[in-house]
Enzyme design. Structure first.
Site, PDB file in Angstrom:
ATOM      1  N   HIS A  51     -35.844 -26.502  16.414  1.00 57.41           N
ATOM      2  CA  HIS A  51     -36.586 -26.674  15.168  1.00 57.41           C
ATOM      3  C   HIS A  51     -38.066 -26.924  15.452  1.00 57.41           C
ATOM      4  O   HIS A  51     -38.454 -27.146  16.589  1.00 57.41           O
ATOM      5  CB  HIS A  51     -35.997 -27.811  14.323  1.00 57.41           C
ATOM      6  CG  HIS A  51     -36.120 -29.155  14.967  1.00 57.41           C
ATOM      7  ND1 HIS A  51     -35.257 -29.606  15.940  1.00 57.41           N
ATOM      8  CD2 HIS A  51     -37.018 -30.151  14.777  1.00 57.41           C
ATOM      9  CE1 HIS A  51     -35.611 -30.820  16.320  1.00 57.41           C
ATOM     10  NE2 HIS A  51     -36.687 -31.176  15.633  1.00 57.41           N
ATOM     11  N   HIS A  61     -41.573 -29.055  13.874  1.00 59.82           N
ATOM     12  CA  HIS A  61     -42.205 -29.996  12.945  1.00 59.82           C
ATOM     13  C   HIS A  61     -43.611 -29.471  12.698  1.00 59.82           C
ATOM     14  O   HIS A  61     -44.343 -29.164  13.649  1.00 59.82           O
ATOM     15  CB  HIS A  61     -42.298 -31.395  13.555  1.00 59.82           C
ATOM     16  CG  HIS A  61     -40.986 -32.047  13.763  1.00 59.82           C
ATOM     17  ND1 HIS A  61     -40.688 -33.269  13.229  1.00 59.82           N
ATOM     18  CD2 HIS A  61     -39.875 -31.669  14.429  1.00 59.82           C
ATOM     19  CE1 HIS A  61     -39.473 -33.610  13.573  1.00 59.82           C
ATOM     20  NE2 HIS A  61     -38.959 -32.648  14.312  1.00 59.82           N
ATOM     21  N   TYR A 113     -46.239 -38.913  14.171  1.00 56.61           N
ATOM     22  CA  TYR A 113     -44.799 -38.687  14.335  1.00 56.61           C
ATOM     23  C   TYR A 113     -44.547 -37.265  14.830  1.00 56.61           C
ATOM     24  O   TYR A 113     -43.810 -37.049  15.791  1.00 56.61           O
ATOM     25  CB  TYR A 113     -44.078 -38.923  13.003  1.00 56.61           C
ATOM     26  CG  TYR A 113     -42.638 -38.489  13.013  1.00 56.61           C
ATOM     27  CD1 TYR A 113     -41.641 -39.335  13.477  1.00 56.61           C
ATOM     28  CD2 TYR A 113     -42.266 -37.236  12.551  1.00 56.61           C
ATOM     29  CE1 TYR A 113     -40.318 -38.940  13.490  1.00 56.61           C
ATOM     30  CE2 TYR A 113     -40.954 -36.829  12.551  1.00 56.61           C
ATOM     31  CZ  TYR A 113     -39.982 -37.683  13.029  1.00 56.61           C
ATOM     32  OH  TYR A 113     -38.676 -37.278  13.044  1.00 56.61           O
TER      33      TYR A 113
END
Length: 80
Positions: A7, A9, A72
């Site tokens: 994945h 981000h 993050y």
């Protein structure tokens, strides 16, 4: 942006006149086209055929904690 094995981000800003689904469709489409042109062997089996991305995605809005969210995303690789 932070790329993981399965994945990605991504923090981005989308103008209010652009729908999120339209933006994601263009983003995923342009990236898939670029990757298939750069790496034509990805179109061959046992890979994905003409599909690079899964159908879904997750979206969340960012308010006052934008810097925290960016940190993050940037450092997520160290936690996975």
């Amino acid at each position: 942006m932070n790329v993981q094995k399965d994945h990605i981000h991504l923090v981005c800003s989308i103008p209010p006149k652009v729908s999120i689904s339209e933006y994601m469709g263009v983003l995923k489409g342009k990236i898939a086209i670029k990757l298939f042109k750069t790496y034509p062997n990805l179109k061959q089996k046992p890979y994905w055929g003409n599909h690079f991305w899964s159908r879904g995605y997750f979206v969340s809005t960012v308010g006052l904690d934008e810097d925290m969210i960016k940190r993050y995303v940037k450092y997520r690789e160290h936690h996975e």
